[in-house]
Motif scaffolding. Structure first.
Motif, short mmCIF file in Angstrom:
data_model
loop_
_atom_site.label_atom_id
_atom_site.label_comp_id
_atom_site.label_asym_id
_atom_site.label_seq_id
_atom_site.Cartn_x
_atom_site.Cartn_y
_atom_site.Cartn_z
N GLU A 1 -10.66 3.48 -13.96
CA GLU A 1 -9.70 4.03 -14.91
C GLU A 1 -8.87 2.92 -15.54
N LEU A 2 -8.47 1.94 -14.75
CA LEU A 2 -7.69 0.83 -15.28
C LEU A 2 -8.51 0.03 -16.31
N GLN A 3 -9.79 -0.16 -16.03
CA GLN A 3 -10.65 -0.86 -16.97
C GLN A 3 -10.86 -0.04 -18.23
N ARG A 4 -10.93 1.29 -18.09
CA ARG A 4 -11.07 2.15 -19.26
C ARG A 4 -9.84 2.02 -20.17
N ILE A 5 -8.68 1.90 -19.57
CA ILE A 5 -7.44 1.72 -20.34
C ILE A 5 -7.47 0.40 -21.10
N GLY A 6 -8.09 -0.63 -20.49
CA GLY A 6 -8.16 -1.92 -21.14
C GLY A 6 -7.78 -3.10 -20.26
N PHE A 7 -7.31 -2.82 -19.04
CA PHE A 7 -6.93 -3.89 -18.13
C PHE A 7 -8.14 -4.69 -17.68
N GLU A 8 -7.93 -5.96 -17.39
CA GLU A 8 -8.89 -6.72 -16.60
C GLU A 8 -8.42 -6.62 -15.16
N VAL A 9 -9.28 -6.12 -14.29
CA VAL A 9 -8.89 -5.80 -12.91
C VAL A 9 -9.51 -6.80 -11.95
N HIS A 10 -8.69 -7.33 -11.06
CA HIS A 10 -9.15 -8.19 -9.98
C HIS A 10 -8.64 -7.62 -8.67
N ALA A 11 -9.48 -7.66 -7.65
CA ALA A 11 -9.10 -7.10 -6.36
C ALA A 11 -9.65 -7.94 -5.23
N ILE A 12 -9.02 -7.83 -4.09
CA ILE A 12 -9.44 -8.57 -2.91
C ILE A 12 -10.87 -8.18 -2.55
N GLY A 13 -11.74 -9.17 -2.38
CA GLY A 13 -13.10 -8.91 -1.92
C GLY A 13 -14.05 -8.46 -3.00
N LYS A 14 -13.61 -8.44 -4.26
CA LYS A 14 -14.49 -8.01 -5.35
C LYS A 14 -14.61 -9.13 -6.37
N ALA B 1 -4.29 -8.15 -20.63
CA ALA B 1 -3.42 -7.66 -19.56
C ALA B 1 -4.22 -7.53 -18.27
N PHE B 2 -3.61 -7.92 -17.16
CA PHE B 2 -4.31 -7.99 -15.88
C PHE B 2 -3.66 -7.08 -14.84
N VAL B 3 -4.49 -6.57 -13.94
CA VAL B 3 -4.02 -5.92 -12.72
C VAL B 3 -4.66 -6.64 -11.55
N PHE B 4 -3.84 -7.13 -10.63
CA PHE B 4 -4.32 -7.73 -9.39
C PHE B 4 -4.00 -6.77 -8.26
N ASP B 5 -5.02 -6.11 -7.76
CA ASP B 5 -4.86 -5.11 -6.71
C ASP B 5 -5.13 -5.74 -5.35
N LEU C 1 -5.94 1.07 -6.14
CA LEU C 1 -5.92 1.76 -7.43
C LEU C 1 -7.32 2.16 -7.89
N ASN C 2 -7.35 3.00 -8.92
CA ASN C 2 -8.61 3.43 -9.53
C ASN C 2 -9.02 2.37 -10.56
N HIS C 3 -9.88 1.46 -10.14
CA HIS C 3 -10.23 0.32 -10.98
C HIS C 3 -10.98 0.74 -12.23
N GLU D 1 0.84 -1.20 0.00
CA GLU D 1 0.00 0.00 0.00
C GLU D 1 0.87 1.25 0.00
N TRP D 2 1.45 1.54 -1.16
CA TRP D 2 2.26 2.74 -1.33
C TRP D 2 1.53 3.69 -2.27
N ASP D 3 1.44 4.95 -1.89
CA ASP D 3 0.71 5.94 -2.67
C ASP D 3 1.29 6.13 -4.07
N GLU D 4 2.59 5.92 -4.21
CA GLU D 4 3.21 6.15 -5.52
C GLU D 4 2.65 5.20 -6.58
N PHE D 5 2.11 4.04 -6.16
CA PHE D 5 1.52 3.12 -7.12
C PHE D 5 0.30 3.73 -7.81
N LYS D 6 -0.33 4.70 -7.16
CA LYS D 6 -1.52 5.33 -7.73
C LYS D 6 -1.19 6.22 -8.92
N THR D 7 0.04 6.70 -8.98
CA THR D 7 0.40 7.72 -9.99
C THR D 7 1.20 7.15 -11.16
N TYR D 8 1.42 5.87 -11.18
CA TYR D 8 2.18 5.28 -12.28
C TYR D 8 1.43 5.43 -13.61
#
Length: 272
Positions: free
Chosen positions: A44-57, A31-35, A40-42, A11-18
């Motif tokens: 926005e990531l989905q708008r870019i094209g990522f498939e996003v998976h996160a804990i509890g979702k 391409a996947f993001v596992f948060d 992260l802003n899920h 949980e580092w804030d800098e990951f939000k600004t990459y």
């Protein structure tokens, strides 16, 4: 560059600004993001094209993965070679798609293996080819040429949907991205090693046929029961016969036992 996924575990804030849109442009697709921190802003990531998976979702409502994201979310100018490659779903390094499989050899290895692949991967088109027309006709009937508990049910479920049996070897090779070589390797009956060594005529013939018929780069998977260094022999055949295309050879030996082949494929005790 060329990665399948980004995994966030801290949980580092800098990951939000990459610059995730730049990351996406160079990654393999999908391409996947596992948060792991819901950081992260899920949206926005989905708008870019990522498939996003996160804990509890949960996953998408249909349970499917986003295999081919829309061109407008690529983060790459539409019309550029890079964008076209991504839109087509091609591998960014190998330059091929990976959604069609051809299996050469409709025998004990090729049939059950590729039927299982078709059942497990409904988004992949699997075509099993053989020059033996009677064998292919049997695969397309209710009287399969081999018996394994559970095989008929699996073939019946997938056949005509994403599993096909054909004698059109050339057409299947040209359409496919990945080619399984699942031909017989009987014991030699003459020459050096007669009675002991494996006869590699058929798998070498596969190499020549693939080289002659290919219309693009291919991944070739050696699936037959063969001695060590057969991949090197296959590579020599392909190199001697290939044109402008590239071939990548993988060795994926099978460990199936008669009577439990479908169980072994569903829950293998090893994968090499």
């Amino acid at each position: 560059d060329g990665a399948h996924a980004i995994v966030v575990l801290t949980e580092w804030d800098e990951f939000k600004t990459y610059p995730y849109h730049e990351f996406y442009a160079t990654m393999m697709k999908p391409a996947f993001v596992f948060d792991g921190r819901n950081l992260l802003n899920h949206a926005e990531l989905q708008r870019i094209g990522f498939e996003v998976h996160a804990i509890g979702k949960g996953r998408n409502a249909d349970g499917r993965m986003n295999m081919l994201p829309a061109p407008s979310r690529m983060g790459t100018p539409i019309g550029s070679p890079r964008a076209q490659q991504l839109v087509d779903g091609r591998h960014p390094v190998l330059g091929i798609k990976m959604d069609k499989i051809c299996c050469i050899g409709a025998g004990y290895v090729g049939g059950p293996t590729c039927a299982t692949i078709a059942a497990k991967c409904p988004h992949i088109k699997v075509t099993i080819v053989d020059l033996n027309e009677a064998r292919i006709n049997a695969w397309n009937s209710d009287n399969l040429p081999i018996y394994e508990p559970g095989l008929y049910e699996m073939v019946k479920k997938c056949r005509g949907k994403n599993l096909f049996f054909s004698t059109d070897v050339k057409g299947a090779i040209q359409e496919a991205d990945i080619i399984f070589a699942s031909v017989n390797t009987p014991t030699k009956i003459k020459g050096i090693g007669a009675g002991r060594a494996a006869d590699l005529r058929f798998i070498e013939s596969v190499g020549r046929t693939v080289a002659e018929c290919s219309n693009g780069n291919k991944i070739i998977i050696e699936k037959s029961t063969v001695p060590v260094r057969t991949a090197e022999a296959l590579d020599r055949v392909l190199t001697a016969n290939k044109g402008p295309h590239n071939f990548w050879i993988l060795s994926n030996p099978e460990f199936l036992a008669e009577g439990t082949a479908m169980k072994d494929l569903d829950s293998p005790d090893r994968v090499l």
